[in-house]
Design an enzyme around this catalytic site. Structure first.
Site, mmCIF file in Angstrom:
data_model
loop_
_atom_site.group_PDB
_atom_site.id
_atom_site.type_symbol
_atom_site.label_atom_id
_atom_site.label_comp_id
_atom_site.label_asym_id
_atom_site.label_seq_id
_atom_site.Cartn_x
_atom_site.Cartn_y
_atom_site.Cartn_z
ATOM 1 N N CYS A 137 0.892 -1.506 0.061
ATOM 2 C CA CYS A 137 -0.108 0.083 0.162
ATOM 3 C C CYS A 137 0.883 1.379 0.180
ATOM 4 O O CYS A 137 1.609 1.382 -0.925
ATOM 5 C CB CYS A 137 -0.886 -0.006 1.252
ATOM 6 S SG CYS A 137 -2.334 1.216 1.287
ATOM 7 N N HIS A 138 0.851 2.070 1.009
ATOM 8 C CA HIS A 138 1.731 3.158 1.207
ATOM 9 C C HIS A 138 3.166 2.674 1.648
ATOM 10 O O HIS A 138 4.055 3.618 1.762
ATOM 11 C CB HIS A 138 1.142 4.328 2.135
ATOM 12 C CG HIS A 138 0.075 4.857 1.667
ATOM 13 N ND1 HIS A 138 -1.522 4.619 1.624
ATOM 14 C CD2 HIS A 138 -0.368 6.191 1.097
ATOM 15 C CE1 HIS A 138 -2.270 5.445 1.255
ATOM 16 N NE2 HIS A 138 -1.579 6.588 0.602
#
Length: 210
Positions: A137-138
């Site tokens: 994800c991030h």
């Protein structure tokens, strides 16, 4: 009477049979150790699912944060996790010698992590030693901010994926962005969102089990 007795015997023996099957299951990562980075506002599933899944396979998972060990971090949806280690209390040399993998969940937490030089140095050291560095994800933001001794980002020259909002950051850091559930390139394993946790963990387990 005889039928009732047989039925009772089946009920009594079934749980014991299932329990024996569960405990005898081979552990693919027995003896392996994982550092799991954490900070406030992590994506709950992206921290807790990998932690439990890797522990199911016999790995020892230690939660590491930037605050004193024992602090309780809470995820975006309120799920708590207590840290085992503080990054300031472990040298990169000790981390490389003691751990087989580094795992970086997503959420808002990586925006805090990327500002912490000790966490960046740890990421560089683990990757440089060929340890598995997995981010989702991030989490791949860390590969953009962590830099090798020559100043180049860890992301430079690798194939990787991430949450769509981080795509430009990966590309600007020199990575080849691919829109795939999980991508393995050398020691780096990346994934996009919680929906990709199953292939992400399959890749991590496969690489660590080699």
């Amino acid at each position: 009477g005889l039928l009732r007795a047989k039925a009772r015997q089946r009920v009594e023996t079934a749980p014991r049979t299932r329990s024996m099957a569960a405990t005898s299951r081979p552990k693919l990562l027995a003896g392996r150790k994982v550092l799991l980075l954490a900070d406030f506002q992590f994506e709950d599933l992206e921290l807790m699912y990998p932690k439990m899944r890797l522990e199911e396979e016999g790995a020892e998972v230690s939660v590491m944060g930037a605050h004193p060990a024992g602090i309780k971090y809470t995820g975006k949806y309120g799920y708590p996790v207590k840290s085992d280690l503080c990054v300031d209390n472990m040298s990169t040399t000790d981390a490389v010698a003691s751990y087989d993998a580094l795992l970086i969940p997503g959420g808002f937490a990586p925006d805090y992590m990327r500002r912490n030089q000790a966490m960046l140095d740890l990421t560089v050291a683990m990757a440089g030693a060929g340890r598995v560095v997995a981010s989702i994800c991030h989490g791949p933001w860390m590969l953009c901010s962590a830099r090798r001794t020559d100043g180049s980002p860890l992301a430079k020259g690798i194939r990787a994926t991430c949450f769509s909002a981080c795509k430009d950051d990966l590309i600007n850091a020199g990575a080849t962005y691919v829109d795939e559930p999980a991508v393995v390139d050398g020691p780096f394993i990346t994934a996009r969102t919680p929906a990709d946790l199953t292939p992400f963990l399959h890749a991590i387990i496969d690489e660590m089990a080699k």
